[in-house]
Scaffold this active site. Structure first.
Site, short mmCIF file in Angstrom:
data_model
loop_
_atom_site.label_atom_id
_atom_site.label_comp_id
_atom_site.label_asym_id
_atom_site.label_seq_id
_atom_site.Cartn_x
_atom_site.Cartn_y
_atom_site.Cartn_z
N CYS A 70 0.89 -0.93 0.04
CA CYS A 70 0.01 -0.06 -0.14
C CYS A 70 0.81 1.26 -0.06
CB CYS A 70 -1.11 0.16 1.11
SG CYS A 70 -0.27 0.15 2.81
N HIS A 103 13.81 -14.71 13.20
CA HIS A 103 13.43 -14.52 14.63
C HIS A 103 11.97 -14.51 14.93
CE1 HIS A 103 17.42 -12.61 15.89
NE2 HIS A 103 17.77 -13.58 15.27
#
Length: 150
Positions: A70, A103
């Site tokens: 966007c 992670h």
């Protein structure tokens, strides 16, 4: 792009269309199957509609990863993270891309067409798709993100 072919759902609003098109073409050129949920027009549309479709494809197993674009990437990230099985993040570079995969086991990459140039976005997407989740202590932390039992 990632070496093994993947199915990747991609969507964006009118502001994200130019960058979405560039990312989509690069994914296809790299041999990935691209599930395009739109928009493919410059008429004003609502970004959550496309975020929800991409996330449904990832949650339903029809796509390994999602890509959302966007104007800023922020609206898409917020809409995507409303889905329980989605870990979406806005990417501005390769370090974020590698770390969020390693992670956080992120599965949806969000980009801002007004804030991130095409070359940087392509590099970040490549790093995102090429990085494996490390597991270990990170898996323990991700488990703590699940909604509490009722």
């Amino acid at each position: 792009m990632s070496s093994a072919p993947l199915t990747i759902a991609i969507g964006g609003d009118h502001a994200g269309l130019p960058l979405k098109t560039i990312l989509q073409e690069a994914l296809a050129a790299a041999g990935h199957e691209v599930l395009d949920v739109g928009t493919n027009d410059t008429a004003s549309v609502d970004y959550p509609d496309f975020a929800h479709q991409v996330c449904a494809a990832v949650e339903g197993g029809r796509a390994s990863f999602g890509v959302l674009v966007c104007g800023s990437g922020i609206g898409m990230q917020i809409a995507a993270n409303r889905h329980a099985g989605i870990r979406a993040t806005v990417l501005h570079g390769t370090t974020e891309a590698r770390l969020t995969r390693a992670h956080n086991d992120a599965n949806v990459a969000c980009f801002g067409a007004r804030t991130t140039g095409p070359e940087v976005a392509l590099d970040a997407l490549n790093a995102f798709l090429a990085t494996e989740f490390e597991g270990g202590r990170h898996a323990r932390r991700l488990a703590k993100l699940a909604p509490p039992a009722a």
